[in-house]
Scaffold this motif. Structure first.
Motif, short mmCIF file in Angstrom:
data_model
loop_
_atom_site.label_atom_id
_atom_site.label_comp_id
_atom_site.label_asym_id
_atom_site.label_seq_id
_atom_site.Cartn_x
_atom_site.Cartn_y
_atom_site.Cartn_z
N PHE A 241 -157.39 -7.70 -66.54
CA PHE A 241 -155.94 -7.74 -66.72
C PHE A 241 -155.31 -6.36 -66.54
CE2 PHE A 241 -157.22 -11.56 -69.23
CZ PHE A 241 -156.62 -12.49 -68.39
N ARG A 242 -156.00 -5.32 -66.98
CA ARG A 242 -155.47 -3.97 -66.77
C ARG A 242 -155.40 -3.64 -65.27
NH1 ARG A 242 -159.31 -2.65 -70.98
NH2 ARG A 242 -158.26 -2.42 -73.00
N SER A 243 -156.34 -4.18 -64.50
CA SER A 243 -156.37 -3.87 -63.07
C SER A 243 -155.15 -4.38 -62.33
CB SER A 243 -157.64 -4.45 -62.43
OG SER A 243 -157.54 -5.87 -62.30
N VAL A 244 -154.45 -5.35 -62.93
CA VAL A 244 -153.22 -5.87 -62.30
C VAL A 244 -151.98 -5.44 -63.09
CG1 VAL A 244 -154.35 -7.81 -61.16
CG2 VAL A 244 -153.48 -8.10 -63.49
N GLY A 245 -152.16 -4.42 -63.92
CA GLY A 245 -151.02 -3.84 -64.62
C GLY A 245 -150.59 -4.51 -65.90
N MET A 246 -151.43 -5.38 -66.46
CA MET A 246 -151.08 -6.06 -67.70
C MET A 246 -151.62 -5.29 -68.91
SD MET A 246 -151.78 -10.09 -66.86
CE MET A 246 -150.94 -10.94 -65.53
N ARG A 247 -150.85 -5.29 -69.99
CA ARG A 247 -151.33 -4.72 -71.25
C ARG A 247 -152.22 -5.76 -71.95
NH1 ARG A 247 -147.57 -2.63 -75.47
NH2 ARG A 247 -146.53 -4.64 -75.24
N VAL A 248 -153.24 -5.28 -72.64
CA VAL A 248 -154.15 -6.19 -73.32
C VAL A 248 -154.44 -5.70 -74.72
CG1 VAL A 248 -155.25 -6.97 -71.19
CG2 VAL A 248 -156.19 -5.02 -72.42
N ALA A 249 -154.79 -6.65 -75.59
CA ALA A 249 -155.32 -6.36 -76.91
C ALA A 249 -156.56 -7.22 -77.07
CB ALA A 249 -154.30 -6.67 -78.00
N LEU A 250 -157.68 -6.61 -77.46
CA LEU A 250 -158.97 -7.29 -77.50
C LEU A 250 -159.43 -7.51 -78.93
CD1 LEU A 250 -160.82 -5.20 -74.74
CD2 LEU A 250 -159.39 -7.24 -74.45
N PHE A 251 -159.99 -8.69 -79.20
CA PHE A 251 -160.44 -9.05 -80.54
C PHE A 251 -161.76 -9.79 -80.46
CE2 PHE A 251 -155.88 -9.12 -80.14
CZ PHE A 251 -155.45 -8.31 -81.17
N ALA A 252 -162.65 -9.52 -81.42
CA ALA A 252 -163.97 -10.15 -81.43
C ALA A 252 -164.00 -11.42 -82.26
CB ALA A 252 -165.01 -9.17 -81.97
N SER A 253 -162.96 -11.68 -83.03
CA SER A 253 -162.98 -12.85 -83.91
C SER A 253 -161.56 -13.32 -84.21
CB SER A 253 -163.67 -12.50 -85.24
OG SER A 253 -162.88 -11.57 -85.97
N ALA A 254 -161.47 -14.54 -84.75
CA ALA A 254 -160.18 -15.07 -85.17
C ALA A 254 -159.58 -14.21 -86.27
CB ALA A 254 -160.36 -16.51 -85.66
#
Length: 219
Positions: free
Chosen positions: A36-49
């Motif tokens: 997603f970063r490669s197409v200019g989107m911001r992301v937030a990553l999580f390992a669990s609910a």
């Protein structure tokens, strides 16, 4: 060290869309973030609910890319919890163990899409782009209704009464008779209501009333 990661926000683009990713596979989670970063989107990553539930979500167009099977509460459990909290962002489910029952349950609960692993990058990007567009439209609609409500609350009690009766289908003379004022006074209040509501035409005013849910049903 937390597994949560968020691209730093630029104050000048504080409303940029955000993709939330919940997957307990660290390698896959990182790979999705890079995609997603490669197409200019911001992301937030999580390992669990639980990590996502602890996160203060910014008020920006968002979508959630969610693995169905997680350690601890499942993706479906998280979907239910978010709905209970009134978090209405679109959800795209991913699974390596998808079956019809699981797909039906997710979609019935309002999931935007359901993709089986391995997922083609373009399919995921397309699904996320569509989900973000949908959330942008939803948020725009909410802002418009909030602005309408603010204008409506600025009306005087009499203007509110006249507007409600007018958009419900009564003529000026009928409104005058019902509330005990002259027809000329009704026209003045009706005109003031239209001005404060910023309605260019009476049809616009009716549409605004429908959006606010204030039209009365006349017998």
């Amino acid at each position: 060290m937390t597994s949560k990661s968020l691209e730093p926000a630029d104050d000048s683009t504080h409303d940029d869309a955000l993709v939330l990713i919940v997957d307990d596979d660290a390698m896959l989670r990182s790979g999705l973030g890079n995609l997603f970063r490669s197409v200019g989107m911001r992301v937030a990553l999580f390992a669990s609910a639980a990590e996502l539930l602890d996160y203060a979500m910014p008020d920006v167009p968002s979508c959630l890319v969610l693995d169905v099977r997680l350690r601890g509460p499942s993706g479906l459990d998280l979907q239910t919890r978010l709905a209970q909290m009134g978090v209405n962002i679109p959800i795209i489910f991913m699974t390596g163990y998808g079956d019809i029952a699981m797909t039906v349950a997710a979609m019935k609960a309002g999931a935007e899409d359901f993709l089986a692993k391995p997922i083609r990058d373009q399919d995921l990007l397309d699904a996320v782009s569509a989900a973000l567009d949908k959330d942008r439209i939803r948020r725009l609609g909410m802002r418009q209704v909030e602005a309408l409500r603010a204008n409506y609350e600025a009306l005087t009690p009499r203007e509110t009464e006249v507007m409600t009766l007018a958009v419900s289908g009564l003529l000026n003379k009928q409104i005058a008779s019902e509330i005990g004022i002259s027809e000329v006074t009704v026209k003045i209040h009706r005109g003031q209501a239209m001005r404060k509501m910023r309605a260019r035409t009476f049809a616009d005013l009716v549409l605004m009333a429908q959006q606010l849910g204030i039209c009365r049903q006349r017998l």
